[in-house]
Structures are given as structure tokens and as C-alpha cells.
Scaffold this motif. Sequence first.
Motif, PDB file in Angstrom:
ATOM      1  N   PRO A  42     -25.821   6.915 -50.969  1.00  0.00           N
ATOM      2  CA  PRO A  42     -25.620   7.993 -49.992  1.00  0.00           C
ATOM      3  C   PRO A  42     -24.794   7.506 -48.810  1.00  0.00           C
ATOM      4  CG  PRO A  42     -27.932   7.867 -50.667  1.00  0.00           C
ATOM      5  CD  PRO A  42     -27.250   6.644 -51.217  1.00  0.00           C
ATOM      6  N   ASP A  43     -24.023   8.421 -48.219  1.00  0.00           N
ATOM      7  CA  ASP A  43     -23.194   8.060 -47.076  1.00  0.00           C
ATOM      8  C   ASP A  43     -23.908   8.304 -45.755  1.00  0.00           C
ATOM      9  OD1 ASP A  43     -22.927  10.791 -47.980  1.00  0.00           O
ATOM     10  OD2 ASP A  43     -21.393  11.088 -46.444  1.00  0.00           O
ATOM     11  N   PHE A  44     -25.208   8.559 -45.814  1.00  0.00           N
ATOM     12  CA  PHE A  44     -26.009   8.735 -44.606  1.00  0.00           C
ATOM     13  C   PHE A  44     -26.695   7.420 -44.252  1.00  0.00           C
ATOM     14  CE2 PHE A  44     -25.882  12.709 -46.940  1.00  0.00           C
ATOM     15  CZ  PHE A  44     -25.508  13.624 -45.965  1.00  0.00           C
ATOM     16  N   ASN A  45     -26.941   7.212 -42.964  1.00  0.00           N
ATOM     17  CA  ASN A  45     -27.721   6.034 -42.583  1.00  0.00           C
ATOM     18  C   ASN A  45     -29.188   6.267 -42.941  1.00  0.00           C
ATOM     19  OD1 ASN A  45     -28.122   3.467 -41.578  1.00  0.00           O
ATOM     20  ND2 ASN A  45     -28.384   4.134 -39.465  1.00  0.00           N
ATOM     21  N   THR A  46     -29.930   5.174 -43.054  1.00  0.00           N
ATOM     22  CA  THR A  46     -31.368   5.285 -43.264  1.00  0.00           C
ATOM     23  C   THR A  46     -31.981   6.071 -42.113  1.00  0.00           C
ATOM     24  OG1 THR A  46     -31.368   3.127 -44.371  1.00  0.00           O
ATOM     25  CG2 THR A  46     -33.491   3.961 -43.591  1.00  0.00           C
ATOM     26  N   PRO A  47     -32.900   7.008 -42.383  1.00  0.00           N
ATOM     27  CA  PRO A  47     -33.538   7.773 -41.305  1.00  0.00           C
ATOM     28  C   PRO A  47     -34.127   6.881 -40.219  1.00  0.00           C
ATOM     29  CG  PRO A  47     -34.075   8.754 -43.403  1.00  0.00           C
ATOM     30  CD  PRO A  47     -33.329   7.483 -43.718  1.00  0.00           C
ATOM     31  N   GLN A  48     -34.002   7.327 -38.973  1.00  0.00           N
ATOM     32  CA  GLN A  48     -34.373   6.515 -37.823  1.00  0.00           C
ATOM     33  C   GLN A  48     -35.844   6.125 -37.816  1.00  0.00           C
ATOM     34  OE1 GLN A  48     -32.067   5.311 -35.817  1.00  0.00           O
ATOM     35  NE2 GLN A  48     -33.595   4.116 -34.669  1.00  0.00           N
ATOM     36  N   ASN A  49     -36.729   7.007 -38.260  1.00  0.00           N
ATOM     37  CA  ASN A  49     -38.155   6.674 -38.252  1.00  0.00           C
ATOM     38  C   ASN A  49     -38.457   5.480 -39.156  1.00  0.00           C
ATOM     39  OD1 ASN A  49     -37.585   8.661 -40.433  1.00  0.00           O
ATOM     40  ND2 ASN A  49     -39.764   8.418 -40.904  1.00  0.00           N
ATOM     41  N   ILE A  50     -37.684   5.330 -40.240  1.00  0.00           N
ATOM     42  CA  ILE A  50     -37.873   4.202 -41.153  1.00  0.00           C
ATOM     43  C   ILE A  50     -37.379   2.911 -40.502  1.00  0.00           C
ATOM     44  CG2 ILE A  50     -37.181   3.237 -43.381  1.00  0.00           C
ATOM     45  CD1 ILE A  50     -36.988   6.138 -44.412  1.00  0.00           C
ATOM     46  N   ILE A  51     -36.223   2.996 -39.855  1.00  0.00           N
ATOM     47  CA  ILE A  51     -35.682   1.827 -39.151  1.00  0.00           C
ATOM     48  C   ILE A  51     -36.653   1.353 -38.074  1.00  0.00           C
ATOM     49  CG2 ILE A  51     -33.826   1.052 -37.611  1.00  0.00           C
ATOM     50  CD1 ILE A  51     -31.953   2.980 -39.137  1.00  0.00           C
ATOM     51  N   GLU A  52     -37.186   2.295 -37.319  1.00  0.00           N
ATOM     52  CA  GLU A  52     -38.113   1.944 -36.237  1.00  0.00           C
ATOM     53  C   GLU A  52     -39.411   1.348 -36.781  1.00  0.00           C
ATOM     54  OE1 GLU A  52     -38.533   5.508 -33.977  1.00  0.00           O
ATOM     55  OE2 GLU A  52     -36.500   5.401 -33.137  1.00  0.00           O
ATOM     56  N   ALA A  53     -39.914   1.874 -37.886  1.00  0.00           N
ATOM     57  CA  ALA A  53     -41.141   1.346 -38.481  1.00  0.00           C
ATOM     58  C   ALA A  53     -40.946  -0.089 -38.947  1.00  0.00           C
ATOM     59  CB  ALA A  53     -41.581   2.228 -39.653  1.00  0.00           C
ATOM     60  N   ALA A  54     -39.775  -0.370 -39.510  1.00  0.00           N
ATOM     61  CA  ALA A  54     -39.488  -1.736 -39.938  1.00  0.00           C
ATOM     62  C   ALA A  54     -39.409  -2.678 -38.743  1.00  0.00           C
ATOM     63  CB  ALA A  54     -38.180  -1.763 -40.733  1.00  0.00           C
ATOM     64  N   SER A  55     -38.788  -2.208 -37.670  1.00  0.00           N
ATOM     65  CA  SER A  55     -38.681  -3.021 -36.456  1.00  0.00           C
ATOM     66  C   SER A  55     -40.053  -3.328 -35.870  1.00  0.00           C
ATOM     67  CB  SER A  55     -37.814  -2.299 -35.427  1.00  0.00           C
ATOM     68  OG  SER A  55     -37.733  -3.031 -34.227  1.00  0.00           O
ATOM     69  N   VAL A  56     -40.898  -2.303 -35.821  1.00  0.00           N
ATOM     70  CA  VAL A  56     -42.256  -2.494 -35.306  1.00  0.00           C
ATOM     71  C   VAL A  56     -43.006  -3.505 -36.155  1.00  0.00           C
ATOM     72  CG1 VAL A  56     -44.499  -1.357 -35.027  1.00  0.00           C
ATOM     73  CG2 VAL A  56     -42.419  -0.239 -34.188  1.00  0.00           C
ATOM     74  N   MET A  58     -41.935  -6.060 -37.756  1.00  0.00           N
ATOM     75  CA  MET A  58     -41.520  -7.432 -37.441  1.00  0.00           C
ATOM     76  C   MET A  58     -42.163  -7.897 -36.144  1.00  0.00           C
ATOM     77  SD  MET A  58     -37.514  -7.744 -38.582  1.00  0.00           S
ATOM     78  CE  MET A  58     -36.944  -6.183 -37.893  1.00  0.00           C
ATOM     79  N   ASN A  59     -42.165  -7.019 -35.149  1.00  0.00           N
ATOM     80  CA  ASN A  59     -42.769  -7.382 -33.866  1.00  0.00           C
ATOM     81  C   ASN A  59     -44.276  -7.564 -33.961  1.00  0.00           C
ATOM     82  OD1 ASN A  59     -40.374  -7.418 -32.314  1.00  0.00           O
ATOM     83  ND2 ASN A  59     -40.377  -5.178 -32.210  1.00  0.00           N
ATOM     84  N   GLU A  60     -44.880  -6.946 -34.967  1.00  0.00           N
ATOM     85  CA  GLU A  60     -46.315  -7.111 -35.184  1.00  0.00           C
ATOM     86  C   GLU A  60     -46.635  -8.337 -36.040  1.00  0.00           C
ATOM     87  OE1 GLU A  60     -47.559  -3.407 -36.870  1.00  0.00           O
ATOM     88  OE2 GLU A  60     -47.807  -2.427 -34.900  1.00  0.00           O
ATOM     89  N   GLY A  61     -45.603  -9.072 -36.424  1.00  0.00           N
ATOM     90  CA  GLY A  61     -45.827 -10.313 -37.149  1.00  0.00           C
ATOM     91  C   GLY A  61     -45.760 -10.218 -38.656  1.00  0.00           C
ATOM     92  N   HIS A  62     -45.298  -9.085 -39.172  1.00  0.00           N
ATOM     93  CA  HIS A  62     -45.194  -8.946 -40.628  1.00  0.00           C
ATOM     94  C   HIS A  62     -43.863  -9.544 -41.100  1.00  0.00           C
ATOM     95  CE1 HIS A  62     -48.808  -6.545 -40.831  1.00  0.00           C
ATOM     96  NE2 HIS A  62     -48.336  -5.734 -39.894  1.00  0.00           N
ATOM     97  N   THR A  63     -43.768 -10.847 -41.026  1.00  0.00           N
ATOM     98  CA  THR A  63     -42.531 -11.547 -41.377  1.00  0.00           C
ATOM     99  C   THR A  63     -42.782 -12.672 -42.377  1.00  0.00           C
ATOM    100  OG1 THR A  63     -42.822 -13.022 -39.474  1.00  0.00           O
ATOM    101  CG2 THR A  63     -41.470 -11.046 -39.134  1.00  0.00           C
ATOM    102  N   PHE A 278     -42.322  -2.514 -45.324  1.00  0.00           N
ATOM    103  CA  PHE A 278     -42.912  -1.683 -44.261  1.00  0.00           C
ATOM    104  C   PHE A 278     -42.029  -0.484 -43.945  1.00  0.00           C
ATOM    105  CE2 PHE A 278     -45.618  -5.319 -43.897  1.00  0.00           C
ATOM    106  CZ  PHE A 278     -46.825  -4.790 -43.456  1.00  0.00           C
ATOM    107  N   GLY A 279     -40.720  -0.648 -44.110  1.00  0.00           N
ATOM    108  CA  GLY A 279     -39.831   0.506 -44.000  1.00  0.00           C
ATOM    109  C   GLY A 279     -40.111   1.517 -45.100  1.00  0.00           C
ATOM    110  N   ALA A 280     -40.363   1.028 -46.307  1.00  0.00           N
ATOM    111  CA  ALA A 280     -40.637   1.913 -47.437  1.00  0.00           C
ATOM    112  C   ALA A 280     -41.970   2.635 -47.277  1.00  0.00           C
ATOM    113  CB  ALA A 280     -40.620   1.120 -48.739  1.00  0.00           C
ATOM    114  N   ILE A 281     -42.933   1.977 -46.646  1.00  0.00           N
ATOM    115  CA  ILE A 281     -44.211   2.654 -46.350  1.00  0.00           C
ATOM    116  C   ILE A 281     -43.951   3.894 -45.501  1.00  0.00           C
ATOM    117  CG2 ILE A 281     -46.380   2.459 -45.057  1.00  0.00           C
ATOM    118  CD1 ILE A 281     -46.446  -0.513 -45.930  1.00  0.00           C
ATOM    119  N   GLU A 282     -43.150   3.732 -44.466  1.00  0.00           N
ATOM    120  CA  GLU A 282     -42.813   4.870 -43.604  1.00  0.00           C
ATOM    121  C   GLU A 282     -42.001   5.913 -44.362  1.00  0.00           C
ATOM    122  OE1 GLU A 282     -42.277   7.447 -40.352  1.00  0.00           O
ATOM    123  OE2 GLU A 282     -43.771   5.900 -40.781  1.00  0.00           O
ATOM    124  N   ALA A 283     -41.140   5.451 -45.277  1.00  0.00           N
ATOM    125  CA  ALA A 283     -40.330   6.389 -46.056  1.00  0.00           C
ATOM    126  C   ALA A 283     -41.212   7.385 -46.800  1.00  0.00           C
ATOM    127  CB  ALA A 283     -39.449   5.628 -47.043  1.00  0.00           C
TER     128      ALA A 283
END
Length: 395
Positions: A42-56, A58-63, A278-283
Motif C-alpha cells: 500500500p502507498d499509505f503510511n502505517t496508521p498513526q495509532n500503530i506507530i504510537e503504540a510501538a513507540s510506547v 519501546m519506552n516501556e522496555g519491550h525491547t 506490539f504494533g501489530a497488537i494495536e493493529a
Amino acid sequence: MDIQLAQRVKALTPSATLAITAKAKQLKAEGYDIIGLGAGEPDFNTPQNIIEAASVSMNEGHTKYTPSAGVAKLLEEIAKKFKNDQGIEYKPNEIIVTNGAKHGLYTLFQVLLDQGDEVIIPVPYWVSYPEQVKLAEGTPVFVEGLEANDFKITPEQLVAAITAKTKAVIINSPSNPTGVVYTREELQALGDVCLQNNVLIISDEIYEKLIYGDNKHVSIAEISPELKEQTMIINGVSKSHSMTGWRIGYAAGNATIIKAMTNLASHSTSNPTTTAQFGAIEAYAGPQDAVIEMKEAFEHRLNIIYDKLVAVPGISCIKPQGAFYLYPNVKEAARLTGYESVDGFVEGLLEEAKVAVVPGSGFGTPDNIRLSYATSLELLEEAVARIDQFVKSNM
């Protein structure tokens, strides 16, 4: 040093989609105005809520490492998706998360096939099916889906292709490259043949969310408990949620097969990327508005561009019911423009009209080309105008 590569690698056929993409990129780098219609994403970016969930996450230590089959929460969300969308139930030990749906298929073939085992592959096929079967030392057996039958195979064809060595058959609906969708009745008929002959069904459903008009996606596994037991489903979030680069797919089915796939993954990839999981969980757990919006955008483009394409001299095309590809027959257009093959026509189209499409020879049907409409309507209209001009000016 004299390097001798393994025979299984020497036997691989280069990807037609990657080859045309590489040539198009080269010409673009040289300053040419290239319109690329080879994209399988797809030529669309990943939905923002998924990007934000992935970022969160990482900050919560899921690395860190996760279980090889995937984090428990994602397995739970995938199971919910099956229950909500198809009405079928899978336990966590019947699901494995993989590094993309392609890796899911690769791992499945590796644990299923011994040397000489046969896998029936309908033609046209996605380019990686036969190569992955060969890498597992299996034998691809091709069954031609006739254009007169919307490129779908029939139960009679399937019966004729089955031998004592047949291990599995692949069903891809909606299809890449054709965009056609099997109906419940068609799937039932093919499934009955598989049940009668103890043939495993590999159901590639990666484009399930991209269905147009009144057409419906039906998973063969939802038709009956017997077919569910006979089926391995391959899916992922790449196409549905525009997450191709995140590399999250999954397989669902027989627990013994899933365990074997998990064991193999533990020695090859360890686990799918933690943050991407974690992004896929939000997806799946989050809002689905973006999924619907993307589907509607693809359908809008299709309905406009299809009529323009089939108006080009020498081009005919079955209207897709899903995915985001057009798969026209251009044999007559190639003849009209003086080319001996469609492959030559594709090269001329790129060099003269500066439009990159994928030759159908890579999908098993040399009279066709694949065009992706996963790009802007403006570019699609310009591309078809260039194709029309290319044909007419060379007739």
C-alpha cells in the motif's frame, strides 16, 4: 577461493517483481520520469495509532527477546480476529507469529516437505510459491487457472493433478496477481477434493481486507470443522494495515505443525521483532478506520482506472474483486506494437513510455502483465495514458 553454492540456491529463479523494480529505480536515478506500477505494498503510511503504540512499547522496555511463536497478547488478538471475522476458534498453541507472511510460508514448507513431495500451485501464482517449495526440496506442480474461468482452478483440475506424492495445495484468495476471489461454493468443492485425498490446504489470505463491490472474503477453514482441520492459514498485517516493513505475519492451524514451525523459528529467527509485535497488537485491538479508508481508496482507483485500461487497443482484463492489482492480457497489444513477446513489450514500455509493470511470465502466464494500483490516482491515470500512447504510436 573457488566458491561452490548449494544446488538449492542455484535453482532459484530471480524475482520478476524485484527485477523490474530495480531497473525502474536505476532509470529514475538517472533522471528519467518513471511511473512504477510494480509495487506490492500500500502507498499509505502505517496508521498513526500503530506507530504510537510501538513507540510506547519501546519506552516501556519491550525491547528484548520474546517467545519464538510471538508474545501472548498478540496471539490472543489474532485468535480474536479469527473469531470475529471468520467465526473460527484457534488456541494459542495453534498460532505462530512470523517475520512476515512470506516467512510463515517458508517455515511451513520447511517443516512439511521432504524431497520429492509435491505441492499443487494454481497458475497464475505469487512469484515466491514455487521457489519456496523448491528450497524445501519439494516439487511444484502447476495447475493452470484458465482466464475464461477468471483464472480459478476447478475441482476436476485439482483431482487430475493429485498423485501419491501430493502433500498440499495452495489457495490464494484474493489472489496476487489476478485479484480474483473464490466463492464459498468454489472453495467447498476444492475442499471436498482435498478431504477425499488427504491433501493439506495452505490458504494464503493476506489480502482478505481488500475486497470490493458485493464480493465477500471466505476462508476455506470457516466452511466446516473438517476443512478447518485440513487447512493452514497464512495471513498478516502487511496489506491490511499498511505494515509491509514491520514484517509481522502469522500461521494458524494444526498444533503439531505449529510446534514444528516454532521449533524451526527458534533456530533461525529467534522471534519476530518485538516492537513490531506490539504494533501489530494495536493493529488488531485498536480502531479499524484506516483499514476501511484504504480499502475504499483502492476501490475508487480501481473503478476509475479499469475502464481506461481496457480501452487501450489490444488489452483485455478481468476486473479484480480484491487485492490491488490489475492483471490484463496484453498479448494482442504486444503483437500490434511489433513485439514477439510480452516480456519485450514490458521492456519497451519502460524504455519508451517510462512505465514500469511486471511481466506475467514471472507469475506463470506470459501473455499478461501485472499493474499495481497502490499509488495515487493521478499517477495511475498518467501511466495508463502513457500506455495508450505507446501502443497507438507503435501500431
